[in-house]
Design an enzyme around this catalytic site. Structure first.
Site, PDB file in Angstrom:
ATOM      1  N   ASN A   8       1.018  -1.398  -0.129  1.00 18.10           N
ATOM      2  CA  ASN A   8      -0.036   0.080   0.745  1.00 18.10           C
ATOM      3  C   ASN A   8       1.009   0.963   0.135  1.00 18.10           C
ATOM      4  OD1 ASN A   8      -1.538   2.228   0.370  1.00 18.10           O
ATOM      5  ND2 ASN A   8      -3.042   0.991   2.512  1.00 18.10           N
ATOM      6  N   LYS A  10       0.459   4.106   1.159  1.00 13.37           N
ATOM      7  CA  LYS A  10       0.176   4.702   1.625  1.00 13.37           C
ATOM      8  C   LYS A  10       0.525   5.037   2.977  1.00 13.37           C
ATOM      9  CE  LYS A  10      -3.948   6.628  -1.351  1.00 13.37           C
ATOM     10  NZ  LYS A  10      -5.371   6.986  -0.998  1.00 13.37           N
ATOM     11  N   CYS A  11       0.930   3.487   3.339  1.00 10.56           N
ATOM     12  CA  CYS A  11       1.116   3.061   4.313  1.00 10.56           C
ATOM     13  C   CYS A  11       2.728   3.043   4.463  1.00 10.56           C
ATOM     14  CB  CYS A  11       1.237   1.538   4.184  1.00 10.56           C
ATOM     15  SG  CYS A  11       1.969   1.230   5.840  1.00 10.56           S
ATOM     16  N   GLY A  12       4.000   4.032   5.819  1.00 11.06           N
ATOM     17  CA  GLY A  12       5.152   4.324   5.360  1.00 11.06           C
ATOM     18  C   GLY A  12       5.712   3.428   6.017  1.00 11.06           C
ATOM     19  N   ARG A  15       6.189   1.481   2.241  1.00 13.39           N
ATOM     20  CA  ARG A  15       6.997   2.052   1.562  1.00 13.39           C
ATOM     21  C   ARG A  15       9.157   1.683   1.828  1.00 13.39           C
ATOM     22  NH1 ARG A  15       3.774   6.601   2.443  1.00 13.39           N
ATOM     23  NH2 ARG A  15       4.911   7.147   4.072  1.00 13.39           N
TER      24      ARG A  15
END
Length: 114
Positions: A8, A10-12, A15
């Site tokens: 995802n 948007k997920c730190g 990433r």
């Protein structure tokens, strides 16, 4: 080595895990944005089994309505069905290699299967 990450953007943590994989040489990486292309029920069950965790251990609570839906107390089948129909309920990132599967929270857990 082939590695697949259910990611995802948007997920730190997702990433950071992806960055670890991208910075290693010799990794044939497949990135699946699971909110756009959710895994099948069978694939999700296989990922959790291979990771040695129950579906409830892969249930995302933060930022979801899982608690309100009673999912933390539900059986594995009900949790898997909910995850397939609403993939935001899948905790991320999941990474699969020939050495196994990990729910990479924290992101360094990915190193266990590389």
């Amino acid at each position: 080595m082939k590695a697949t990450i259910w990611h995802n953007p948007k997920c730190g943590t997702s990433r950071k895990t992806l960055a670890i994989l991208e910075n290693l040489s010799g990794i044939d990486l497949e990135v699946i944005e699971y909110l756009k292309r959710p895994p099948t029920r069978e694939k999700l069950a296989q990922l959790y089994a291979d990771a040695g965790i129950a579906p409830k251990d892969g249930l995302r609570l933060r930022g979801t309505d899982a608690e309100e839906r009673g999912l933390p107390q539900a059986n594995a089948d009900a949790i898997l069905e909910a995850m397939v129909s609403d993939p935001i309920l899948i905790e991320r990132p999941l990474v699969e290699t020939e050495k196994g599967v990990r729910l990479c929270r924290p992101q360094d857990r990915v190193l266990e299967i590389l």
